[in-house]
Write a protein that holds these residues in place. Structure first.
Motif, PDB file in Angstrom:
ATOM      1  N   LEU A  41      12.780  19.586  -7.702  1.00 59.71           N
ATOM      2  CA  LEU A  41      11.798  18.599  -8.163  1.00 59.71           C
ATOM      3  C   LEU A  41      12.483  17.447  -8.880  1.00 59.71           C
ATOM      4  O   LEU A  41      12.084  16.292  -8.729  1.00 59.71           O
ATOM      5  N   VAL A  42      13.506  17.765  -9.636  1.00 57.71           N
ATOM      6  CA  VAL A  42      14.250  16.724 -10.344  1.00 57.71           C
ATOM      7  C   VAL A  42      15.137  15.959  -9.366  1.00 57.71           C
ATOM      8  O   VAL A  42      15.137  14.724  -9.337  1.00 57.71           O
ATOM      9  N   ALA A  43      15.857  16.680  -8.538  1.00 58.77           N
ATOM     10  CA  ALA A  43      16.827  16.058  -7.636  1.00 58.77           C
ATOM     11  C   ALA A  43      16.166  15.234  -6.532  1.00 58.77           C
ATOM     12  O   ALA A  43      16.736  14.256  -6.058  1.00 58.77           O
ATOM     13  N   ARG A  44      14.950  15.617  -6.126  1.00 60.11           N
ATOM     14  CA  ARG A  44      14.314  14.976  -4.979  1.00 60.11           C
ATOM     15  C   ARG A  44      13.095  14.131  -5.356  1.00 60.11           C
ATOM     16  O   ARG A  44      12.370  13.678  -4.466  1.00 60.11           O
ATOM     17  N   ALA A  45      12.869  13.884  -6.623  1.00 55.90           N
ATOM     18  CA  ALA A  45      11.647  13.201  -7.074  1.00 55.90           C
ATOM     19  C   ALA A  45      11.404  11.870  -6.367  1.00 55.90           C
ATOM     20  O   ALA A  45      10.264  11.515  -6.101  1.00 55.90           O
ATOM     21  N   GLY A  46      12.420  11.152  -6.045  1.00 54.72           N
ATOM     22  CA  GLY A  46      12.244   9.860  -5.387  1.00 54.72           C
ATOM     23  C   GLY A  46      12.287   9.919  -3.876  1.00 54.72           C
ATOM     24  O   GLY A  46      12.163   8.894  -3.212  1.00 54.72           O
ATOM     25  N   ARG A  47      12.418  11.114  -3.311  1.00 53.07           N
ATOM     26  CA  ARG A  47      12.585  11.248  -1.863  1.00 53.07           C
ATOM     27  C   ARG A  47      11.244  11.409  -1.159  1.00 53.07           C
ATOM     28  O   ARG A  47      10.325  12.035  -1.674  1.00 53.07           O
ATOM     29  N   PRO A  48      11.132  10.851   0.029  1.00 54.07           N
ATOM     30  CA  PRO A  48       9.871  10.931   0.776  1.00 54.07           C
ATOM     31  C   PRO A  48       9.396  12.359   1.044  1.00 54.07           C
ATOM     32  O   PRO A  48       8.189  12.616   1.021  1.00 54.07           O
TER      33      PRO A  48
ATOM     34  N   ALA B 232       0.841  -1.203   0.000  1.00 54.05           N
ATOM     35  CA  ALA B 232       0.000   0.000   0.000  1.00 54.05           C
ATOM     36  C   ALA B 232       0.872   1.248   0.000  1.00 54.05           C
ATOM     37  O   ALA B 232       0.560   2.238  -0.666  1.00 54.05           O
ATOM     38  N   ASN B 233       1.970   1.208   0.741  1.00 55.51           N
ATOM     39  CA  ASN B 233       2.885   2.348   0.793  1.00 55.51           C
ATOM     40  C   ASN B 233       3.544   2.566  -0.565  1.00 55.51           C
ATOM     41  O   ASN B 233       3.685   3.705  -1.017  1.00 55.51           O
ATOM     42  N   GLU B 234       3.948   1.486  -1.225  1.00 55.76           N
ATOM     43  CA  GLU B 234       4.550   1.603  -2.558  1.00 55.76           C
ATOM     44  C   GLU B 234       3.545   2.167  -3.550  1.00 55.76           C
ATOM     45  O   GLU B 234       3.898   3.006  -4.379  1.00 55.76           O
ATOM     46  N   ALA B 235       2.295   1.728  -3.467  1.00 54.04           N
ATOM     47  CA  ALA B 235       1.263   2.239  -4.360  1.00 54.04           C
ATOM     48  C   ALA B 235       1.045   3.730  -4.118  1.00 54.04           C
ATOM     49  O   ALA B 235       0.874   4.498  -5.067  1.00 54.04           O
ATOM     50  N   TRP B 236       1.066   4.146  -2.852  1.00 56.86           N
ATOM     51  CA  TRP B 236       0.905   5.561  -2.515  1.00 56.86           C
ATOM     52  C   TRP B 236       2.076   6.363  -3.085  1.00 56.86           C
ATOM     53  O   TRP B 236       1.874   7.444  -3.643  1.00 56.86           O
ATOM     54  N   ASP B 237       3.285   5.847  -2.964  1.00 54.73           N
ATOM     55  CA  ASP B 237       4.465   6.524  -3.510  1.00 54.73           C
ATOM     56  C   ASP B 237       4.319   6.748  -5.016  1.00 54.73           C
ATOM     57  O   ASP B 237       4.609   7.836  -5.520  1.00 54.73           O
ATOM     58  N   VAL B 238       3.868   5.734  -5.711  1.00 53.50           N
ATOM     59  CA  VAL B 238       3.679   5.836  -7.166  1.00 53.50           C
ATOM     60  C   VAL B 238       2.607   6.870  -7.488  1.00 53.50           C
ATOM     61  O   VAL B 238       2.776   7.688  -8.399  1.00 53.50           O
ATOM     62  N   LEU B 239       1.510   6.867  -6.731  1.00 51.28           N
ATOM     63  CA  LEU B 239       0.460   7.853  -6.967  1.00 51.28           C
ATOM     64  C   LEU B 239       0.967   9.274  -6.744  1.00 51.28           C
ATOM     65  O   LEU B 239       0.625  10.190  -7.492  1.00 51.28           O
ATOM     66  N   MET B 240       1.777   9.461  -5.719  1.00 48.81           N
ATOM     67  CA  MET B 240       2.310  10.804  -5.454  1.00 48.81           C
ATOM     68  C   MET B 240       3.258  11.250  -6.568  1.00 48.81           C
ATOM     69  O   MET B 240       3.268  12.415  -6.951  1.00 48.81           O
ATOM     70  N   LEU B 241       4.025  10.328  -7.121  1.00 51.09           N
ATOM     71  CA  LEU B 241       4.897  10.676  -8.253  1.00 51.09           C
ATOM     72  C   LEU B 241       4.087  10.979  -9.505  1.00 51.09           C
ATOM     73  O   LEU B 241       4.412  11.901 -10.259  1.00 51.09           O
ATOM     74  N   ARG B 242       3.015  10.233  -9.714  1.00 53.38           N
ATOM     75  CA  ARG B 242       2.130  10.514 -10.851  1.00 53.38           C
ATOM     76  C   ARG B 242       1.458  11.869 -10.675  1.00 53.38           C
ATOM     77  O   ARG B 242       1.323  12.645 -11.627  1.00 53.38           O
ATOM     78  N   ALA B 243       1.033  12.160  -9.442  1.00 49.48           N
ATOM     79  CA  ALA B 243       0.423  13.460  -9.150  1.00 49.48           C
ATOM     80  C   ALA B 243       1.438  14.583  -9.373  1.00 49.48           C
ATOM     81  O   ALA B 243       1.095  15.639  -9.921  1.00 49.48           O
ATOM     82  N   LEU B 244       2.673  14.365  -8.967  1.00 46.93           N
ATOM     83  CA  LEU B 244       3.725  15.354  -9.187  1.00 46.93           C
ATOM     84  C   LEU B 244       3.891  15.632 -10.681  1.00 46.93           C
ATOM     85  O   LEU B 244       4.063  16.788 -11.080  1.00 46.93           O
ATOM     86  N   ALA B 245       3.830  14.602 -11.491  1.00 49.04           N
ATOM     87  CA  ALA B 245       3.959  14.786 -12.936  1.00 49.04           C
ATOM     88  C   ALA B 245       2.850  15.700 -13.465  1.00 49.04           C
ATOM     89  O   ALA B 245       3.105  16.568 -14.315  1.00 49.04           O
ATOM     90  N   VAL B 246       1.642  15.531 -12.972  1.00 46.56           N
ATOM     91  CA  VAL B 246       0.537  16.403 -13.388  1.00 46.56           C
ATOM     92  C   VAL B 246       0.792  17.826 -12.904  1.00 46.56           C
ATOM     93  O   VAL B 246       0.620  18.789 -13.656  1.00 46.56           O
ATOM     94  N   ILE B 247       1.207  17.969 -11.659  1.00 50.25           N
ATOM     95  CA  ILE B 247       1.470  19.292 -11.086  1.00 50.25           C
ATOM     96  C   ILE B 247       2.526  20.028 -11.902  1.00 50.25           C
ATOM     97  O   ILE B 247       2.365  21.207 -12.227  1.00 50.25           O
ATOM     98  N   VAL B 248       3.594  19.337 -12.248  1.00 49.00           N
ATOM     99  CA  VAL B 248       4.685  19.959 -12.998  1.00 49.00           C
ATOM    100  C   VAL B 248       4.238  20.331 -14.415  1.00 49.00           C
ATOM    101  O   VAL B 248       4.670  21.347 -14.961  1.00 49.00           O
ATOM    102  N   ALA B 249       3.366  19.545 -14.994  1.00 48.14           N
ATOM    103  CA  ALA B 249       2.923  19.773 -16.377  1.00 48.14           C
ATOM    104  C   ALA B 249       1.957  20.954 -16.506  1.00 48.14           C
ATOM    105  O   ALA B 249       1.820  21.511 -17.597  1.00 48.14           O
ATOM    106  N   GLU B 250       1.307  21.323 -15.422  1.00 47.44           N
ATOM    107  CA  GLU B 250       0.311  22.400 -15.452  1.00 47.44           C
ATOM    108  C   GLU B 250       0.889  23.646 -14.803  1.00 47.44           C
ATOM    109  O   GLU B 250       1.148  23.657 -13.599  1.00 47.44           O
TER     110      GLU B 250
END
Length: 95
Positions: free
Chosen positions: A53-60, A17-35
């Motif tokens: 955003l680039v340097a810390r994309a994988g960080r909690p 569940a935590n991994e799925a949440w991490d992926v969702l937050m990264l997907r959400a970040l992609a939308v945020i950055v695109a708009e």
């Protein structure tokens, strides 16, 4: 409190569940950055720079900042959820 003075939103329980949440937050970040309107608001509220955003994309801390950003403004939450084809509650933590 997280960056930008927002209270930190906790991810769901450990494991898959935590991994799925991490992926969702990264997907959400992609939308945020695109708009532009979301990107500029996110950067202003969090204090992150485009380089961060680039340097810390994988960080909690960045994933938590995304969750806090979405939790703090329902129109942004609904916009990002719609772009991802998800119910807004899926982007809220804990689920």
């Amino acid at each position: 409190m997280g960056q930008g003075g927002h209270e930190r939103t906790a991810p769901p329980a450990e494991g898959a569940a935590n991994e799925a949440w991490d992926v969702l937050m990264l997907r959400a970040l992609a939308v945020i950055v695109a708009e532009e309107h979301l990107r500029s608001r996110f950067l202003a509220l969090t204090g992150y720079t485009p380089h961060d955003l680039v340097a810390r994309a994988g960080r909690p801390d960045l994933r938590h900042a995304v969750a806090d950003f979405l939790a703090g403004h329902e129109p942004d939450l609904r916009f990002v959820a719609a772009r991802l084809g998800l119910e807004p509650r899926r982007l809220c933590a804990p689920c």
